[in-house]
Design a protein around this motif. Structure first.
Motif, mmCIF file in Angstrom:
data_model
loop_
_atom_site.group_PDB
_atom_site.id
_atom_site.type_symbol
_atom_site.label_atom_id
_atom_site.label_comp_id
_atom_site.label_asym_id
_atom_site.label_seq_id
_atom_site.Cartn_x
_atom_site.Cartn_y
_atom_site.Cartn_z
ATOM 1 N N ALA A 66 -42.117 -0.502 21.220
ATOM 2 C CA ALA A 66 -42.929 0.659 20.894
ATOM 3 C C ALA A 66 -43.353 0.682 19.432
ATOM 4 O O ALA A 66 -44.459 1.127 19.108
ATOM 5 N N ASP A 69 -46.186 -1.716 19.427
ATOM 6 C CA ASP A 69 -47.067 -1.661 20.589
ATOM 7 C C ASP A 69 -47.364 -3.055 21.126
ATOM 8 O O ASP A 69 -48.518 -3.455 21.286
ATOM 9 N N ASP A 119 -36.675 -2.136 18.762
ATOM 10 C CA ASP A 119 -37.430 -1.220 17.911
ATOM 11 C C ASP A 119 -37.167 -1.493 16.428
ATOM 12 O O ASP A 119 -38.093 -1.504 15.610
#
Length: 440
Positions: A66, A69, A119
């Motif tokens: 995330a 992306d 992440d």
């Protein structure tokens, strides 16, 4: 079977192929409105690939990062080999280490593994690539997942097509002795080629096609009666090139599995192999969006080794954005966007100054794979599909024709630009070309 050179779209009340374009947009839009599409498809893929030994598959868990992306092979990185120690030091500050999987001495890039959570890793990679001015960035990037004929929400954008291919009844035979593409070898780096046990085509279109030398099985359906999402993609691309350059030799290379998924490391290997095999034109109708401009050390290094006498053509992508698509946006490639039958850019084609040409992307007629539900059916299947994946091979085929006529790569590109249908190139879609289907 229709008469030679005619077509009858299955499931449509009209024979006007323009109707397929509106269907494409409608169905693609429905898929993109589904917020669960990404996770649901990945769960289905994981179930399919759990016992998969396909060397063209990504080879590990696919995850969405995330923070940047991106769709990546979890825990795997590309790093410039001479920067390994700097990356390892940065990871140790997060109590994580670096394990070398493979070093590619041909291009000076290493494939490595780390157990840092994704992440945090995403932020770290971004920071290492965007260091303060005066300090050399660390040459590191993810082992991005490449994809083609998949329809799910970002960051997995539909690179190859937006709907299942529409099978059509069509009959034609490959012409011989045209001279178009004679003496030229075109490499098709793709996936979803015909199954090993498929009946050979009898219409001659693949008489000049050399199938992948490795990567079997070419198709590996989760359900033997159904085709996987990426099935037939490479066969479709191959047929388009054969139609535009019928006397060229075409060599297929598998970069993705039958779901349309692969890895940047595998794509890098196939680019280097196609160059080593003497391909003068290389078509890549797949890739991934570089949303945060991290790049891909492996793919970039491979493309920088491509000789000046080889042309690499790549599809721009179908997410309707200006986000650079790799490898199409790389300066060493010829990026191709999509047009409709009126020669207007389609709204779902990626665009930007990195797009060099645009050609017909909807609807496109080409060769397809045998329907597993009808194994005794037509051995010469055709279909309609849509996507910049099918605009790129039109450009590849025309470049092969020019090279076969004795043009240098630079001259071939100049002459193709001179065929633009508008006075000046579009700043977002490059030179617009009138390249209709050649089967009819």
């Amino acid at each position: 079977m229709a008469d030679s050179g005619t077509f009858v779209p299955d499931g449509f009340a009209t024979e006007d192929p323009r109707d397929i374009g509106s269907s494409f947009d409608e169905l693609r839009g429905a898929a993109l409105r589904n917020p669960k599409a990404t996770s649901e498809l990945l769960e289905r893929y994981r179930a399919f690939s759990r016992d998969e030994s396909d060397p063209a598959a990504p080879g590990a868990t696919i995850e969405v990062v995330a923070t940047v992306d991106r769709l990546v092979v979890a825990g795997r990185l590309h790093v410039v080999t001479e920067h390994e120690e700097r990356l390892d030091a940065a990871l140790r500050q997060h109590n994580a280490g670096l394990e070398v999987i493979e070093r590619d001495e041909r291009i000076g890039v290493t494939l490595a593994r780390t157990d840092l959570d994704l992440d945090t890793l995403g932020r770290l990679v971004h920071d290492l690539r965007t260091t303060p001015s005066g300090e050399e960035p660390v040459g590191v990037g993810f082992d991005d997942v490449t994809y083609e004929a998949v329809v799910i929400a970002k960051p997995i954008t539909p690179q190859g097509a937006g709907v299942d291919v529409i099978r059509v009844k069509h009959q034609s035979s490959r012409p011989h002795g045209t001279g178009r593409g004679a003496g030229v070898t075109v490499g098709v780096i793709d996936g979803g080629f015909a199954a090993d046990d498929a009946p050979p085509r009898t219409d001659g279109w693949f008489d000049n096609v050399k199938p992948p030398a490795d990567g079997s099985p070419k198709l590996n359906q989760a359900d033997p009666a159904l085709l996987d999402p990426g099935a037939g993609h490479g066969t479709f691309v191959t047929g388009i090139i054969a139609a535009h350059a019928p006397d060229a030799m075409i060599v297929q290379y598998r970069a993705t599995d039958s779901w349309g998924f692969g890895s940047a490391w595998r794509l890098k290997d196939q680019i280097l192999q196609a160059v080593a095999d003497g391909c003068q034109v290389i078509n890549i109708s797949l890739g991934f969006e570089d949303t945060t401009l991290i790049g891909s050390p492996g793919i970039s290094a491979a493309l920088h080794t491509v000789p000046d006498d080889v042309l690499v053509v790549a599809a721009a992508g179908n997410s309707g954005s200006s986000t650079p698509m790799l490898p199409a946006s790389h300066k060493a490639t010829v990026g191709v966007g999509g047009l409709d039958l009126d020669h207007d850019p389609v709204g779902w084609s990626n665009r930007g100054p990195w797009v060099d040409f645009s050609a017909l992307a909807v609807p496109v007629l080409s060769t397809f794979v045998v329907d597993p539900a009808d194994p005794g059916g037509d051995p010469n299947p055709f279909g309609y599909w849509a996507g910049t994946s099918f605009a790129a091979p039109k450009v590849s085929g025309e470049l092969a024709v020019l090279l076969g006529a004795g043009r240098t790569p630079a001259t071939a590109l100049t002459e193709l630009r001179a065929r633009g249908i508008r006075r000046a190139p579009s700043p977002d879609f490059g030179t617009l070309l009138d390249l209709p289907d050649q089967f009819r």
